[in-house]
Scaffold this motif. Structure first.
Motif, PDB file in Angstrom:
ATOM      1  N   ALA A 248       0.849  -1.202   0.000  1.00 29.23           N
ATOM      2  CA  ALA A 248       0.000   0.000   0.000  1.00 29.23           C
ATOM      3  C   ALA A 248       0.880   1.246   0.000  1.00 29.23           C
ATOM      4  N   LYS A 249       1.986   1.189   0.754  1.00 33.85           N
ATOM      5  CA  LYS A 249       2.888   2.344   0.801  1.00 33.85           C
ATOM      6  C   LYS A 249       3.476   2.626  -0.575  1.00 33.85           C
ATOM      7  N   SER A 250       3.906   1.563  -1.250  1.00 34.15           N
ATOM      8  CA  SER A 250       4.529   1.799  -2.558  1.00 34.15           C
ATOM      9  C   SER A 250       3.496   2.315  -3.563  1.00 34.15           C
ATOM     10  N   MET A 251       2.265   1.807  -3.472  1.00 30.12           N
ATOM     11  CA  MET A 251       1.228   2.311  -4.396  1.00 30.12           C
ATOM     12  C   MET A 251       0.881   3.767  -4.072  1.00 30.12           C
ATOM     13  N   ALA A 252       0.837   4.106  -2.798  1.00 32.59           N
ATOM     14  CA  ALA A 252       0.565   5.488  -2.414  1.00 32.59           C
ATOM     15  C   ALA A 252       1.690   6.400  -2.888  1.00 32.59           C
ATOM     16  N   MET A 253       2.919   5.871  -2.863  1.00 37.20           N
ATOM     17  CA  MET A 253       4.068   6.652  -3.339  1.00 37.20           C
ATOM     18  C   MET A 253       3.973   6.851  -4.856  1.00 37.20           C
ATOM     19  N   ILE A 254       3.664   5.770  -5.570  1.00 36.84           N
ATOM     20  CA  ILE A 254       3.530   5.858  -7.032  1.00 36.84           C
ATOM     21  C   ILE A 254       2.395   6.829  -7.395  1.00 36.84           C
ATOM     22  N   GLY A 263      12.260   2.890   5.625  1.00 41.09           N
ATOM     23  CA  GLY A 263      12.092   1.454   5.831  1.00 41.09           C
ATOM     24  C   GLY A 263      11.546   0.749   4.616  1.00 41.09           C
ATOM     25  N   ALA A 264      11.995   1.155   3.417  1.00 37.18           N
ATOM     26  CA  ALA A 264      11.508   0.504   2.197  1.00 37.18           C
ATOM     27  C   ALA A 264      11.960  -0.953   2.149  1.00 37.18           C
ATOM     28  N   THR A 265      11.083  -1.808   1.644  1.00 35.27           N
ATOM     29  CA  THR A 265      11.413  -3.234   1.521  1.00 35.27           C
ATOM     30  C   THR A 265      12.199  -3.466   0.231  1.00 35.27           C
ATOM     31  N   SER A 266      12.703  -4.697   0.063  1.00 41.99           N
ATOM     32  CA  SER A 266      13.521  -4.967  -1.122  1.00 41.99           C
ATOM     33  C   SER A 266      12.712  -4.799  -2.413  1.00 41.99           C
ATOM     34  N   SER A 267      11.430  -5.201  -2.382  1.00 46.71           N
ATOM     35  CA  SER A 267      10.634  -5.048  -3.612  1.00 46.71           C
ATOM     36  C   SER A 267      10.386  -3.571  -3.909  1.00 46.71           C
ATOM     37  N   GLU A 268      10.216  -2.773  -2.854  1.00 53.95           N
ATOM     38  CA  GLU A 268      10.035  -1.325  -3.065  1.00 53.95           C
ATOM     39  C   GLU A 268      11.316  -0.712  -3.621  1.00 53.95           C
ATOM     40  N   ILE A 269      12.459  -1.140  -3.066  1.00 53.06           N
ATOM     41  CA  ILE A 269      13.744  -0.597  -3.525  1.00 53.06           C
ATOM     42  C   ILE A 269      13.901  -0.829  -5.030  1.00 53.06           C
ATOM     43  N   PHE A 500      20.722  -3.504   9.545  1.00 50.28           N
ATOM     44  CA  PHE A 500      19.656  -3.019   8.678  1.00 50.28           C
ATOM     45  C   PHE A 500      20.007  -1.641   8.136  1.00 50.28           C
ATOM     46  N   ASN A 501      19.732  -1.457   6.880  1.00 47.60           N
ATOM     47  CA  ASN A 501      19.916  -0.120   6.311  1.00 47.60           C
ATOM     48  C   ASN A 501      18.686   0.711   6.606  1.00 47.60           C
ATOM     49  N   LYS A 502      18.908   1.984   6.829  1.00 47.70           N
ATOM     50  CA  LYS A 502      17.763   2.888   6.879  1.00 47.70           C
ATOM     51  C   LYS A 502      17.586   3.389   5.448  1.00 47.70           C
ATOM     52  N   THR A 503      16.518   2.944   4.819  1.00 44.56           N
ATOM     53  CA  THR A 503      16.285   3.314   3.430  1.00 44.56           C
ATOM     54  C   THR A 503      15.153   4.323   3.365  1.00 44.56           C
ATOM     55  N   THR A 504      15.477   5.513   2.929  1.00 40.02           N
ATOM     56  CA  THR A 504      14.479   6.575   2.822  1.00 40.02           C
ATOM     57  C   THR A 504      14.169   6.816   1.354  1.00 40.02           C
ATOM     58  N   VAL A 505      12.902   6.885   1.040  1.00 39.64           N
ATOM     59  CA  VAL A 505      12.497   7.164  -0.338  1.00 39.64           C
ATOM     60  C   VAL A 505      11.811   8.522  -0.358  1.00 39.64           C
ATOM     61  N   LEU A 506      12.299   9.400  -1.198  1.00 40.69           N
ATOM     62  CA  LEU A 506      11.724  10.736  -1.328  1.00 40.69           C
ATOM     63  C   LEU A 506      11.317  10.953  -2.776  1.00 40.69           C
TER      64      LEU A 506
ATOM     65  N   PRO B 168      -8.189   7.190  -3.950  1.00 39.77           N
ATOM     66  CA  PRO B 168      -6.921   7.228  -3.215  1.00 39.77           C
ATOM     67  C   PRO B 168      -6.574   5.858  -2.627  1.00 39.77           C
ATOM     68  N   VAL B 169      -5.264   5.589  -2.469  1.00 42.69           N
ATOM     69  CA  VAL B 169      -4.818   4.351  -1.819  1.00 42.69           C
ATOM     70  C   VAL B 169      -5.103   4.436  -0.320  1.00 42.69           C
ATOM     71  N   ILE B 170      -4.864   5.634   0.226  1.00 44.38           N
ATOM     72  CA  ILE B 170      -5.048   5.814   1.670  1.00 44.38           C
ATOM     73  C   ILE B 170      -6.511   6.164   1.922  1.00 44.38           C
ATOM     74  N   SER B 171      -7.172   5.314   2.662  1.00 39.98           N
ATOM     75  CA  SER B 171      -8.611   5.496   2.876  1.00 39.98           C
ATOM     76  C   SER B 171      -8.904   6.784   3.640  1.00 39.98           C
ATOM     77  N   ASN B 172      -8.317   6.911   4.826  1.00 37.43           N
ATOM     78  CA  ASN B 172      -8.413   8.124   5.637  1.00 37.43           C
ATOM     79  C   ASN B 172      -9.853   8.560   5.945  1.00 37.43           C
ATOM     80  N   GLY B 173     -10.800   7.642   5.826  1.00 35.72           N
ATOM     81  CA  GLY B 173     -12.162   7.911   6.279  1.00 35.72           C
ATOM     82  C   GLY B 173     -13.030   8.721   5.333  1.00 35.72           C
ATOM     83  N   SER B 174     -12.479   9.235   4.222  1.00 33.36           N
ATOM     84  CA  SER B 174     -13.303  10.037   3.314  1.00 33.36           C
ATOM     85  C   SER B 174     -14.241   9.121   2.524  1.00 33.36           C
ATOM     86  N   ALA B 175     -15.322   9.725   1.966  1.00 38.85           N
ATOM     87  CA  ALA B 175     -16.294   8.921   1.220  1.00 38.85           C
ATOM     88  C   ALA B 175     -15.617   8.223   0.038  1.00 38.85           C
ATOM     89  N   LYS B 176     -14.780   8.980  -0.678  1.00 44.60           N
ATOM     90  CA  LYS B 176     -14.081   8.412  -1.826  1.00 44.60           C
ATOM     91  C   LYS B 176     -13.104   7.311  -1.373  1.00 44.60           C
TER      92      LYS B 176
END
Lengths: 532, 315
Positions: A248-254, A263-269, A500-506, B168-176
């Motif tokens: 979910a994090k990687s999709m939200a990032m994309i 804390g990115a995982t290997s697949s995210e990296i 462990f590496n601290k992996t930050t994705v910006l 959105p991927v993040i639900s965050n409680g909104s209707a969408k």
């Protein structure tokens, strides 16, 4: 596992369709001024403002791996995230090179007898409500921390005295060389304890940001602290979403819903490396150590030696896809107390050691002695990639003729570490908590310590630990720590697998999000920029 | 009057149920290796020390005998106090109210979407049984029924968030933001409901009274809406009721994926943290919801099928 496999497959599909190219992007780590020996000072902290004093504005959206039910930095580990949110600051902070750097304090000086620390605060430090931080308030904070947090109750034994408005002393019963390291923990954050009405939801602190909205164990929103004492704050605010699921994090990032995560995982990296124009990936060897204990009560010296000669940390790290850095000792090789050596992987030497001890290969291709097959019990728990470590170790040992079986437990502390029922026990913990080796060495190698469960016993090590406890010279401390770790390595009591590496994705040019720090708790700062 | 008796009888039955399940849950958490003190102190991977661990256990009251701890909790519940979380010291009631409300919303929306989709699909499938629509729906329902919710959620995220950029991927409680979590839960459930509804309707349609109605010249659609739906609804209600109860406690994976702070996620975290006060609170809520759902199911059953006498059924 099935869940993860399914998700990995789906994400691989995502990656294959959505992205092309595979160039990495790992900028150099930043530098910090060495804090020196027992006196540290910083006269330049207030100069770290943007030259024109302007603010670029904007809101940063980030994913947080944890979310607590309170923001009170003195309770539990809540300060780790308060600091990440840019809300709290301690008297000292940890530099990227593991040195202690003054933050709210101007300096910290130890007396000649080693029993009294004198802490001088900076003149211009204010809380977000405009009140100034004075010595009386600093002492109140330390007393409150000792009272409500068991891990810091030892501060009760220290005598604290206000000298003047900006100076206070801490007197300890014994020499306490790591005082400044302690004061750099996030838990030592300063709150305006007299004017905070709700410690759990809205503590008044000194950081560049203050709380805007707080949902316990959920989303946290911070806004710019207009009264920030240390110059300009770039952003208007930030929103931290509590996100546990890596996919979910990687999709939200994309999708652009978040711009920063650690804390990115290997697949995210792999995914982010494929699009270096959009994502910047910062990898820093950090402080969390994967290691194993070799049980001296159940294993011959030669078997332990053979195991350490066979286990290939490089191979394990490659399986973990860039999330760890192979370790030699428990601390980063970059630190002064990380200078130890261990024998290279040598399967021939390992089998020779076993054969020298009377072990012979049986018809199944495994070593046995006196008709009894050598079958090692590898205990692990399925977290921090220890499951992968255990499987790779089993495979490596098997190739060399050592049979082993895996035992998985949910809680290592209450099972195999408590009973000592293991041959090889895998574990993961923070080895370098705040730029000093004593805490980890005292926890794992000291006789009678919590992790003294594998029968390791060395008078020399005990003597050196006693010296380390009271040594105030940092270079001598490093020398002592290196000697102690070397004893543990030479005794084959432990195997240090990886840090462990601290992996930050910006995303999209965001900078200044603690990406060069090896410590998990640094993130949003006054300098964080959206880069637009 | 009969319904009133049924409700009174159920309330009496629920008391031993509460005692039994809370005792068993407490025992299970107690005998599971590890405790709340150890979990709390090691949560960030910092080394433990026996001295601090012992002091924390003492402070939390974890050194007391099992029966004393359970007794304390039990009698405080009788006073209307669910206790305090061992993890963070917050009152359990405060900690659970908001997540429970969110999960009820998620479960209710999921149930509504599932019922509409599956009932409509089953109705038209039966109306045109063995036709193209029926065959396609059977395949689709089989796929939805087979795929776990998290796979559906990742696929939905990929297509609807990344490709179409509609949600959105993040639900965050909104209707969408609610659309994807609801669909992730509703699609597998609809697959299951569709097969059940279709089978109940087909069973009903094969009864002699349907043939008589046809002989009297009534149209298929009239028979379906007038008689078959009512006849098929009663058995379906039990399944729907149980599914609602399961949704309240079983949507943890979807809540985690979509960062939706519901009660399932809270309960899972509490189990990992050995936070027995929160676990017990969750169990009480689940028991209450299941009891209420069962009660409503039985009442609805008797309303839909008057041959069933609520006071004569062996519940």
């Amino acid at each position: 596992m099935k869940k993860k496999t399914g998700m990995c497959a789906a994400l691989s599909l995502t990656a294959a369709i959505a992205l092309t190219g595979c160039n990495g992007n790992t900028p150099d780590a930043g530098q910090n001024v060495d804090a020196g020996n027992d006196v540290v000072s910083d006269n330049t902290a207030t100069d770290t403002t943007v030259a024109d004093g302007g603010s670029e504005g904007g809101i940063l959206y980030a994913a947080a791996n944890f979310a607590y039910s309170s923001l009170d930095p003195h309770k539990e580990y809540y300060a780790w995230y308060d600091t990440l949110y840019g809300m709290t600051e301690s008297l000292f902070v940890m530099g990227d090179d593991f040195s202690v750097v003054p933050k709210l304090a101007e300096s910290g000086e130890i007396s000649d007898d080693g029993l009294t620390w004198t802490i001088v605060l900076k003149d211009n430090v204010t809380f977000s409500n405009g009140n100034s931080l004075n010595a009386d308030m600093a002492v109140k904070n330390l007393e409150r921390l000792a009272e409500i947090n068991e891990r810091f109750s030892y501060f009760d034994e220290f005598e604290m005295e206000v000298v003047d408005d900006k100076t206070f002393t801490i007197t300890t019963p014994d020499v306490y060389p790591t005082m400044l390291n302690d004061l750099a923990y996030p838990e030592f954050a300063m709150i305006d304890v007299d004017n905070t009405e709700d410690f759990d939801a809205a503590p008044v602190c000194t950081g560049p940001f203050k709380i805007k909205s707080f949902e316990p164990e959920g989303t946290v929103e911070v806004e710019k602290n207009e009264n920030y004492w240390d110059g300009n704050v770039n952003l208007d605010g930030a929103v931290f979403y509590y996100m546990q699921d890596a996919d979910a994090k990687s999709m939200a990032m994309i999708n652009g819903e978040i711009q920063a995560e650690t804390g990115a995982t290997s697949s995210e990296i792999e995914l982010y490396n494929a699009d270096p124009d959009k994502y910047a990936l910062y990898t820093v060897p950090a402080t969390r150590l994967q290691f194993y204990l070799l049980n001296e009560n159940t294993l011959d010296d030669e078997v332990r030696e053979a195991v350490n000669l066979i286990v290939d940390n490089e191979e394990i790290a490659s399986f973990l896809g860039g999330t760890t850095t192979p370790a030699v000792g428990p601390f980063s090789a970059d630190s002064a107390y990380g200078k130890v050596t261990k024998p290279a992987v040598d399967v021939s030497a390992a089998t020779a050691a076993l054969e020298g001890a009377g072990y012979t290969l049986n018809a199944d291709g495994f070593y046995e002695k006196d008709g009894k097959e050598l079958d090692l019990n590898i205990c692990y728990y399925a977290s921090r990639s220890l499951d992968t470590c255990a499987i790779v170790m089993q495979e490596e040992l098997g190739r060399a003729g050592i049979k082993s079986h895996l035992t998985v437990e949910e809680d290592p502390d209450a099972t195999y570490l408590a009973t000592g029922d293991f041959d090889i026990a895998l574990y993961c913990m923070i080895a370098d908590r705040a730029g000093d080796p004593y805490y980890f060495l005292n926890s794992t190698l000291r006789e009678g310590s919590y992790y003294d469960v594998c029968g390791f016993d060395s008078d020399e090590c005990e003597k050196l630990l006693d010296e380390l406890k009271y040594e105030t010279d940092n270079s001598k401390r490093a020398e002592l720590a290196n000697k102690i770790v070397q004893i543990a390595i030479d005794d084959n009591a432990f195997g240090y697998i990886g840090l462990f590496n601290k992996t930050t994705v910006l995303r999209d040019g965001v900078t200044g999000y603690g990406e060069t720090s090896p410590f998990d708790f640094y993130g949003l700062t006054a300098d964080t920029s959206l880069g637009k | 009057m009969k319904t009133g008796k049924l409700i009174f009888k159920r309330i009496l039955q629920i008391i031993p149920l509460y005692i039994g399940i809370t005792f068993l849950t407490f025992l299970l958490v107690y005998i599971t290796p590890g405790d709340a003190a150890e979990k709390k102190l090691s949560s960030q991977g910092v080394a433990l020390s026996q001295e601090i661990l012992d002091a924390t256990r003492e402070k939390m009251g974890l050194n007391r005998p099992f029966i004393v701890q359970y007794g304390d909790w039990f009698f405080s519940v009788f006073r209307g106090d669910l206790g305090y979380s061992l993890k963070d010291g917050r009152p359990v009631t405060d900690k659970m109210i908001a997540p429970f409300g969110r999960t009820v919303i998620l479960a209710s929306l999921t149930m509504a979407v599932s019922l509409v989709l599956s009932f409509a699909a089953a109705f038209f499938s039966v109306l045109h049984r063995s036709g193209f629509f029926d065959r396609v729906m059977r395949v689709i329902s089989f796929i939805f029924n087979s795929l776990p919710g998290f796979v559906i959620s990742v696929l939905l995220m990929y297509f609807l968030c990344i490709k179409v950029n509609a949600f959105p991927v993040i639900s965050n409680g909104s209707a969408k933001g609610m659309v994807l979590p609801v669909l992730s839960l509703a699609l597998p459930l609809s697959g299951r409901f569709f097969r059940q509804f279709r089978s109940e309707m087909l069973e009903e349609i094969s009864k002699p009274y349907v043939a008589e109605m046809k002989m009297r010249g009534l149209k298929d659609i009239t028979i379906m809406t007038g008689s078959i739906l009512r006849g098929a609804a009663a058995p379906v209600i039990t399944i729907v009721g149980l599914a609602f109860g399961t949704l309240l406690g079983g949507s943890v994976v979807i809540e985690t994926i979509f960062s939706y702070p519901g009660i399932g996620k809270l309960a899972m975290d509490a189990i990992s943290d050995r936070d027995y006060a929160v676990v017990q609170g969750f169990v009480l809520i689940c028991a209450t919801v299941y009891s209420l759902v069962n009660l409503c199911t039985d009442i609805a059953y008797s309303v839909l099928d008057p041959r069933v006498k609520t006071d004569e059924r062996d519940y």
